[in-house]
Design a protein around this motif. Structure first.
Motif, PDB file in Angstrom:
ATOM      1  N   LEU A  61       0.827  -1.208   0.000  1.00 32.33           N
ATOM      2  CA  LEU A  61       0.000   0.000   0.000  1.00 32.33           C
ATOM      3  C   LEU A  61       0.861   1.259   0.000  1.00 32.33           C
ATOM      4  O   LEU A  61       0.584   2.206  -0.736  1.00 32.33           O
ATOM      5  CB  LEU A  61      -0.944  -0.012   1.197  1.00 32.33           C
ATOM      6  CG  LEU A  61      -1.978   1.100   1.248  1.00 32.33           C
ATOM      7  CD1 LEU A  61      -2.841   1.099  -0.009  1.00 32.33           C
ATOM      8  CD2 LEU A  61      -2.846   0.953   2.480  1.00 32.33           C
ATOM      9  N   ASP A  62       1.908   1.262   0.793  1.00 32.74           N
ATOM     10  CA  ASP A  62       2.824   2.418   0.814  1.00 32.74           C
ATOM     11  C   ASP A  62       3.438   2.652  -0.566  1.00 32.74           C
ATOM     12  O   ASP A  62       3.527   3.795  -1.029  1.00 32.74           O
ATOM     13  CB  ASP A  62       3.946   2.219   1.839  1.00 32.74           C
ATOM     14  CG  ASP A  62       3.470   2.372   3.275  1.00 32.74           C
ATOM     15  OD1 ASP A  62       2.346   2.858   3.489  1.00 32.74           O
ATOM     16  OD2 ASP A  62       4.232   1.991   4.188  1.00 32.74           O
ATOM     17  N   ALA A  63       3.863   1.576  -1.224  1.00 33.77           N
ATOM     18  CA  ALA A  63       4.473   1.709  -2.549  1.00 33.77           C
ATOM     19  C   ALA A  63       3.462   2.217  -3.561  1.00 33.77           C
ATOM     20  O   ALA A  63       3.760   3.112  -4.364  1.00 33.77           O
ATOM     21  CB  ALA A  63       5.047   0.373  -3.004  1.00 33.77           C
ATOM     22  N   GLY A 112       4.808  -4.357  -9.070  1.00 34.02           N
ATOM     23  CA  GLY A 112       3.947  -3.189  -9.257  1.00 34.02           C
ATOM     24  C   GLY A 112       3.796  -2.794 -10.704  1.00 34.02           C
ATOM     25  O   GLY A 112       4.703  -2.995 -11.512  1.00 34.02           O
ATOM     26  N   GLU A 113       2.622  -2.236 -11.019  1.00 36.73           N
ATOM     27  CA  GLU A 113       2.411  -1.728 -12.375  1.00 36.73           C
ATOM     28  C   GLU A 113       1.434  -0.556 -12.361  1.00 36.73           C
ATOM     29  O   GLU A 113       0.583  -0.442 -11.488  1.00 36.73           O
ATOM     30  CB  GLU A 113       1.903  -2.825 -13.308  1.00 36.73           C
ATOM     31  CG  GLU A 113       0.507  -3.306 -13.035  1.00 36.73           C
ATOM     32  CD  GLU A 113       0.032  -4.350 -14.034  1.00 36.73           C
ATOM     33  OE1 GLU A 113       0.404  -4.266 -15.222  1.00 36.73           O
ATOM     34  OE2 GLU A 113      -0.716  -5.242 -13.619  1.00 36.73           O
ATOM     35  N   VAL A 162      -0.398  -3.515  -7.146  1.00 31.97           N
ATOM     36  CA  VAL A 162       0.714  -4.285  -6.607  1.00 31.97           C
ATOM     37  C   VAL A 162       0.179  -5.702  -6.389  1.00 31.97           C
ATOM     38  O   VAL A 162      -0.805  -5.900  -5.688  1.00 31.97           O
ATOM     39  CB  VAL A 162       1.262  -3.705  -5.286  1.00 31.97           C
ATOM     40  CG1 VAL A 162       2.409  -4.553  -4.761  1.00 31.97           C
ATOM     41  CG2 VAL A 162       1.706  -2.259  -5.467  1.00 31.97           C
ATOM     42  N   ARG A 163       0.846  -6.667  -7.020  1.00 32.46           N
ATOM     43  CA  ARG A 163       0.432  -8.076  -6.935  1.00 32.46           C
ATOM     44  C   ARG A 163       1.669  -8.893  -6.606  1.00 32.46           C
ATOM     45  O   ARG A 163       2.678  -8.805  -7.305  1.00 32.46           O
ATOM     46  CB  ARG A 163      -0.163  -8.514  -8.277  1.00 32.46           C
ATOM     47  CG  ARG A 163      -0.760  -9.892  -8.261  1.00 32.46           C
ATOM     48  CD  ARG A 163      -1.543 -10.118  -9.571  1.00 32.46           C
ATOM     49  NE  ARG A 163      -2.265 -11.346  -9.526  1.00 32.46           N
ATOM     50  CZ  ARG A 163      -1.818 -12.509 -10.012  1.00 32.46           C
ATOM     51  NH1 ARG A 163      -0.639 -12.553 -10.608  1.00 32.46           N
ATOM     52  NH2 ARG A 163      -2.532 -13.587  -9.916  1.00 32.46           N
ATOM     53  N   TRP A 164       1.576  -9.691  -5.534  1.00 27.16           N
ATOM     54  CA  TRP A 164       2.750 -10.421  -5.088  1.00 27.16           C
ATOM     55  C   TRP A 164       2.367 -11.782  -4.514  1.00 27.16           C
ATOM     56  O   TRP A 164       1.228 -12.034  -4.164  1.00 27.16           O
ATOM     57  CB  TRP A 164       3.524  -9.609  -4.057  1.00 27.16           C
ATOM     58  CG  TRP A 164       2.857  -9.495  -2.720  1.00 27.16           C
ATOM     59  CD1 TRP A 164       3.139 -10.230  -1.594  1.00 27.16           C
ATOM     60  CD2 TRP A 164       1.802  -8.604  -2.344  1.00 27.16           C
ATOM     61  NE1 TRP A 164       2.326  -9.847  -0.557  1.00 27.16           N
ATOM     62  CE2 TRP A 164       1.500  -8.848  -0.992  1.00 27.16           C
ATOM     63  CE3 TRP A 164       1.086  -7.614  -3.014  1.00 27.16           C
ATOM     64  CZ2 TRP A 164       0.510  -8.153  -0.287  1.00 27.16           C
ATOM     65  CZ3 TRP A 164       0.101  -6.930  -2.326  1.00 27.16           C
ATOM     66  CH2 TRP A 164      -0.178  -7.193  -0.988  1.00 27.16           C
TER      67      TRP A 164
END
Length: 181
Positions: A61-63, A112-113, A162-164
């Motif tokens: 979330l921060d990123a 991230g994208e 952001v998907r991890w």
């Protein structure tokens, strides 16, 4: 007056017929203790996993918020799409987040994208993307057409994702916004 033999025995406490614990009582106590310890261990392991997941979510979330703020802070609004699209002149549309691992199926290997309406090369009003709210009139000419609006947009829908792969599987967060001149 002396005490009779039988009277003395009634005055002193009688010894219990049994002393100590039976094997059954010990087994029940050990079983209760084992169940309690298993429950506490499970709770502790779950708490640690949840804490790790919360740290991952916080980093993601921060990123994502940082990238959205960078988009909003761009000096030249007309160049945001050119700088942030795939292969753009600036940071491009993908980014890493420290501590997060990309999913196995991620083609670029980055978590991230940044996504704009269109095909990644062209900025299209007639794209069909409910998340970004398109089709939508991006150049504010009161028409939604199939032309590339990379050079004349007045509003710019953007999604930061952001998907991890993390604790407990694959996770994803998305921030959607609309930048305007």
């Amino acid at each position: 007056m002396g005490l009779e033999r039988g009277a003395w025995s009634t005055l002193r406490p009688r010894a219990s017929l049994r002393s100590g614990f039976s094997l059954l009582e010990i087994m029940v106590a050990v079983a209760v203790f084992g169940i309690t310890m298993a429950a506490l261990t499970t709770t502790q392991v779950s708490t640690i996993a949840l804490s790790r997941t919360n740290l991952e979510m916080s980093a993601a979330l921060d990123a994502a918020q940082g990238v959205m703020e960078s988009l909003e802070d761009e000096d030249d609004f007309s160049q945001i799409f050119a700088r942030w699209k795939p292969g753009g002149t600036g940071p491009g549309n993908v980014f890493d987040v420290r501590g997060l691992e990309p999913t196995r199926d991620d083609p670029d290997g980055r978590v991230g994208e940044v996504v704009f309406p269109g095909d990644g090369v062209q900025l299209l009003e007639n794209a069909n993307d409910r998340t970004l709210g398109v089709p939508r009139d991006l150049d504010l000419d009161k028409e939604v057409d199939g032309a590339d609006h990379a050079g004349d947009y007045r509003i710019l829908p953007v999604l930061v994702r952001v998907r991890w792969s993390g604790t407990g599987g694959v996770h994803q967060i998305e921030i959607v916004g609309t930048l305007a001149r």
